[in-house]
Design a protein around this motif. Structure first.
Motif, PDB file in Angstrom:
ATOM      1  N   VAL A 176       0.856  -1.171   0.019  1.00 32.95           N
ATOM      2  CA  VAL A 176      -0.017   0.065  -0.013  1.00 32.95           C
ATOM      3  C   VAL A 176       0.688   1.335  -0.171  1.00 32.95           C
ATOM      4  O   VAL A 176       0.635   2.272  -0.752  1.00 32.95           O
ATOM      5  CB  VAL A 176      -0.914  -0.029   1.270  1.00 32.95           C
ATOM      6  N   MET A 177       1.815   1.127   0.808  1.00 29.06           N
ATOM      7  CA  MET A 177       2.586   2.225   0.681  1.00 29.06           C
ATOM      8  C   MET A 177       3.409   2.591  -0.446  1.00 29.06           C
ATOM      9  O   MET A 177       3.835   3.665  -0.896  1.00 29.06           O
ATOM     10  CB  MET A 177       3.791   2.228   1.974  1.00 29.06           C
ATOM     11  N   ILE A 178       3.992   1.638  -1.217  1.00 31.63           N
ATOM     12  CA  ILE A 178       4.477   1.748  -2.592  1.00 31.63           C
ATOM     13  C   ILE A 178       3.257   2.284  -3.454  1.00 31.63           C
ATOM     14  O   ILE A 178       3.732   3.099  -4.429  1.00 31.63           O
ATOM     15  CB  ILE A 178       4.979   0.076  -3.196  1.00 31.63           C
ATOM     16  N   GLY A 179       2.340   1.906  -3.333  1.00 33.84           N
ATOM     17  CA  GLY A 179       1.226   2.345  -4.231  1.00 33.84           C
ATOM     18  C   GLY A 179       0.992   4.053  -3.948  1.00 33.84           C
ATOM     19  O   GLY A 179       0.868   4.839  -4.978  1.00 33.84           O
ATOM     20  N   VAL A 180       0.958   4.004  -2.660  1.00 29.84           N
ATOM     21  CA  VAL A 180       0.629   5.750  -2.308  1.00 29.84           C
ATOM     22  C   VAL A 180       1.823   6.413  -3.130  1.00 29.84           C
ATOM     23  O   VAL A 180       1.606   7.506  -3.348  1.00 29.84           O
ATOM     24  CB  VAL A 180       0.507   5.837  -0.921  1.00 29.84           C
ATOM     25  N   GLY A 181       3.101   5.951  -2.693  1.00 27.82           N
ATOM     26  CA  GLY A 181       3.994   6.551  -2.989  1.00 27.82           C
ATOM     27  C   GLY A 181       4.235   6.866  -4.546  1.00 27.82           C
ATOM     28  O   GLY A 181       4.713   8.028  -5.099  1.00 27.82           O
ATOM     29  N   ALA A 182       3.842   6.025  -5.248  1.00 24.55           N
ATOM     30  CA  ALA A 182       3.871   5.944  -6.790  1.00 24.55           C
ATOM     31  C   ALA A 182       2.916   6.977  -7.064  1.00 24.55           C
ATOM     32  O   ALA A 182       3.246   7.868  -8.227  1.00 24.55           O
ATOM     33  CB  ALA A 182       3.576   4.549  -7.426  1.00 24.55           C
ATOM     34  N   VAL A 183       1.699   7.053  -6.574  1.00 25.47           N
ATOM     35  CA  VAL A 183       0.567   7.963  -7.031  1.00 25.47           C
ATOM     36  C   VAL A 183       1.040   9.411  -6.789  1.00 25.47           C
ATOM     37  O   VAL A 183       0.889  10.286  -7.623  1.00 25.47           O
ATOM     38  CB  VAL A 183      -0.751   7.703  -6.022  1.00 25.47           C
ATOM     39  N   LEU A 184       1.526   9.519  -5.644  1.00 25.86           N
ATOM     40  CA  LEU A 184       2.328  10.838  -5.263  1.00 25.86           C
ATOM     41  C   LEU A 184       3.312  11.183  -6.219  1.00 25.86           C
ATOM     42  O   LEU A 184       3.231  12.455  -6.599  1.00 25.86           O
ATOM     43  CB  LEU A 184       2.692  10.915  -3.817  1.00 25.86           C
ATOM     44  N   ALA A 185       4.250  10.485  -6.500  1.00 30.02           N
ATOM     45  CA  ALA A 185       5.453  10.753  -7.603  1.00 30.02           C
ATOM     46  C   ALA A 185       4.896  11.101  -8.757  1.00 30.02           C
ATOM     47  O   ALA A 185       5.376  11.854  -9.573  1.00 30.02           O
ATOM     48  CB  ALA A 185       6.168   9.504  -7.391  1.00 30.02           C
ATOM     49  N   LEU A 186       3.906  10.501  -9.177  1.00 23.49           N
ATOM     50  CA  LEU A 186       3.545  10.199 -10.677  1.00 23.49           C
ATOM     51  C   LEU A 186       2.387  11.502 -10.971  1.00 23.49           C
ATOM     52  O   LEU A 186       2.378  12.337 -11.933  1.00 23.49           O
ATOM     53  CB  LEU A 186       2.773   9.260 -11.150  1.00 23.49           C
ATOM     54  N   PHE A 187       1.477  11.599 -10.115  1.00 21.01           N
ATOM     55  CA  PHE A 187       0.288  12.609 -10.255  1.00 21.01           C
ATOM     56  C   PHE A 187       0.287  13.787  -9.435  1.00 21.01           C
ATOM     57  O   PHE A 187      -0.307  14.945  -9.782  1.00 21.01           O
ATOM     58  CB  PHE A 187      -1.205  11.825 -10.072  1.00 21.01           C
ATOM     59  N   PHE A 188       1.086  13.844  -8.450  1.00 22.44           N
ATOM     60  CA  PHE A 188       0.920  14.862  -7.330  1.00 22.44           C
ATOM     61  C   PHE A 188       2.515  15.375  -7.146  1.00 22.44           C
ATOM     62  O   PHE A 188       2.571  15.719  -6.003  1.00 22.44           O
ATOM     63  CB  PHE A 188       0.177  14.745  -6.206  1.00 22.44           C
ATOM     64  N   TRP A 189       3.137  15.523  -8.080  1.00 25.20           N
ATOM     65  CA  TRP A 189       4.563  16.031  -7.878  1.00 25.20           C
ATOM     66  C   TRP A 189       4.756  17.434  -7.177  1.00 25.20           C
ATOM     67  O   TRP A 189       5.685  17.622  -6.367  1.00 25.20           O
ATOM     68  CB  TRP A 189       5.188  16.130  -9.014  1.00 25.20           C
ATOM     69  N   ASP A 190       3.914  18.256  -7.498  1.00 29.71           N
ATOM     70  CA  ASP A 190       3.867  19.537  -7.259  1.00 29.71           C
ATOM     71  C   ASP A 190       3.213  19.970  -5.942  1.00 29.71           C
ATOM     72  O   ASP A 190       3.079  21.267  -5.517  1.00 29.71           O
ATOM     73  CB  ASP A 190       3.529  20.552  -8.346  1.00 29.71           C
ATOM     74  N   LEU A 191       2.453  18.987  -5.454  1.00 34.80           N
ATOM     75  CA  LEU A 191       1.475  19.278  -4.518  1.00 34.80           C
ATOM     76  C   LEU A 191       2.153  19.505  -3.116  1.00 34.80           C
ATOM     77  O   LEU A 191       3.089  18.832  -2.744  1.00 34.80           O
ATOM     78  CB  LEU A 191       0.724  17.976  -4.342  1.00 34.80           C
ATOM     79  N   GLN A 192       1.951  20.839  -2.603  1.00 32.75           N
ATOM     80  CA  GLN A 192       2.731  21.271  -1.438  1.00 32.75           C
ATOM     81  C   GLN A 192       1.735  21.025  -0.094  1.00 32.75           C
ATOM     82  O   GLN A 192       0.853  21.544  -0.077  1.00 32.75           O
ATOM     83  CB  GLN A 192       3.225  22.730  -1.379  1.00 32.75           C
TER      84      GLN A 192
END
Length: 88
Positions: A10-26
């Protein structure tokens, strides 16, 4: 599959989503992309350790072992002459 492995997936999946789709989210001082990459790396290390059979110890257990270990090594008998300076 163990709970620890499922949590890592689950952590890998959440990390992948953050890295791919929300790179600039602060959020506060975190940026989504780098935080997602760090999350994925930590999850992979956790999964690797669980597959290796390394027992997971909590922070309190490690601190207890450090404190008890230092207390045991510091309480030597005063008649122990192995480390005394015997120079005249």
């Amino acid at each position: 599959m163990k709970f620890r492995d499922a949590r890592s997936v689950v952590m890998i999946g959440v990390g992948a989503v953050l890295a791919l789709f929300f790179w600039d989210l602060q959020v506060f001082w975190f940026q989504g992309g780098p935080f997602g990459c760090v999350l994925m790396v930590l999850a992979v290390v956790d999964m690797w350790k669980s597959r290796r059979g390394t027992p997971k110890r909590g922070l309190l257990e490690e601190l207890r072992d450090d404190i008890v270990g230092s207390r045991d090594s510091g309480s030597r008998d005063s008649t122990d002459t192995s480390e005394r300076d015997t120079r005249p």
